[in-house]
Design a protein around this motif. Structure first.
Motif, PDB file in Angstrom:
ATOM      1  N   PHE A  97       0.864  -1.175   0.000  1.00 54.10           N
ATOM      2  CA  PHE A  97       0.000   0.000   0.000  1.00 54.10           C
ATOM      3  C   PHE A  97       0.901   1.225   0.000  1.00 54.10           C
ATOM      4  CE2 PHE A  97      -2.044   3.446   2.320  1.00 54.10           C
ATOM      5  CZ  PHE A  97      -3.306   3.488   1.775  1.00 54.10           C
ATOM      6  N   VAL A  98       0.521   2.247  -0.739  1.00 53.17           N
ATOM      7  CA  VAL A  98       1.242   3.513  -0.734  1.00 53.17           C
ATOM      8  C   VAL A  98       0.218   4.601  -0.471  1.00 53.17           C
ATOM      9  CG1 VAL A  98       2.639   5.134  -2.054  1.00 53.17           C
ATOM     10  CG2 VAL A  98       2.993   2.677  -2.350  1.00 53.17           C
ATOM     11  N   GLY A  99       0.384   5.332   0.610  1.00 50.84           N
ATOM     12  CA  GLY A  99      -0.523   6.415   0.955  1.00 50.84           C
ATOM     13  C   GLY A  99       0.222   7.729   1.029  1.00 50.84           C
ATOM     14  N   LEU A 100      -0.467   8.805   0.719  1.00 46.38           N
ATOM     15  CA  LEU A 100       0.107  10.141   0.728  1.00 46.38           C
ATOM     16  C   LEU A 100      -0.852  11.077   1.440  1.00 46.38           C
ATOM     17  CD1 LEU A 100       2.121  12.349  -0.383  1.00 46.38           C
ATOM     18  CD2 LEU A 100       0.626  12.446  -2.383  1.00 46.38           C
ATOM     19  N   ILE A 101      -0.355  11.800   2.410  1.00 46.52           N
ATOM     20  CA  ILE A 101      -1.149  12.846   3.052  1.00 46.52           C
ATOM     21  C   ILE A 101      -0.904  14.117   2.249  1.00 46.52           C
ATOM     22  CG2 ILE A 101      -1.487  14.214   5.142  1.00 46.52           C
ATOM     23  CD1 ILE A 101      -2.351  11.289   5.416  1.00 46.52           C
ATOM     24  N   ALA A 102      -1.976  14.684   1.690  1.00 51.15           N
ATOM     25  CA  ALA A 102      -1.803  15.816   0.783  1.00 51.15           C
ATOM     26  C   ALA A 102      -3.028  16.710   0.769  1.00 51.15           C
ATOM     27  CB  ALA A 102      -1.554  15.303  -0.638  1.00 51.15           C
ATOM     28  N   SER A 103      -2.777  17.971   0.485  1.00 50.92           N
ATOM     29  CA  SER A 103      -3.887  18.888   0.224  1.00 50.92           C
ATOM     30  C   SER A 103      -4.482  18.521  -1.134  1.00 50.92           C
ATOM     31  CB  SER A 103      -3.366  20.326   0.189  1.00 50.92           C
ATOM     32  OG  SER A 103      -2.519  20.507  -0.940  1.00 50.92           O
TER      33      SER A 103
END
Length: 163
Positions: A97-103
């Motif tokens: 899994f690859v997650g990104l916290i982003a606006s």
């Protein structure tokens, strides 16, 4: 017979305020967190016992050292580094899994670059940008500490901003 909980591994890139908050939560859960950042001064003095802090001059080089089938979350202070980390994680054939916290702006840029570079979802089983929700303003998702956090599906107009 006692039941031993399974400890799930997790890579976390970024020791900024969001990463530090997440580590406090993960410290209470059955995770083994590999926490990676180039900035030694961003790590707190003490961390939960299930957290392995790695100060890495080159966080990208740490990707090769990660175990297979490891979920990874990216939330560094640098948009370009985030982009390179996500691309490298997606190129691994064994990323769980690859997650990104982003606006929403950052998320849109990531999707555009991903399409341009042909980094498709087939490169990795799952990739997500969890905070890509037009319900929240980009820099201050929950302006009032007294307001409960809305879900992305609570608003009928996805382009509308909260007051």
């Amino acid at each position: 017979e006692p039941i031993t909980p399974t400890v799930a591994p997790l890579a976390l890139f970024g020791a900024g305020h969001v990463g530090r908050a997440l580590v406090r939560i993960l410290g209470e859960l059955p995770f083994h967190v590999i926490w990676i950042d180039a900035r030694r001064n961003e790590f707190p003095e003490a961390v939960p016992s299930n957290v392995d802090m790695r100060v890495a001059a080159d966080p990208l080089a740490e990707i090769e050292r990660l175990p297979s089938d490891l979920p990874a979350l990216v939330m560094t202070h640098d948009h370009d580094l985030d982009r390179r980390l996500v691309a490298a994680l997606l190129r691994r054939s064994d990323s769980a899994f690859v997650g990104l916290i982003a606006s929403e702006v950052k998320a849109a840029r990531f999707r555009m670059r991903r399409r341009q570079k042909a980094l498709t979802r087939t490169a990795s089983p799952v990739s997500r940008v969890p905070s890509d929700c037009r319900t929240f303003p980009a820099r201050n998702p929950w302006p009032s500490p007294f307001r409960s956090r809305p879900s992305c599906s609570e608003r009928s107009d996805p382009g509308a901003r909260r007051a």
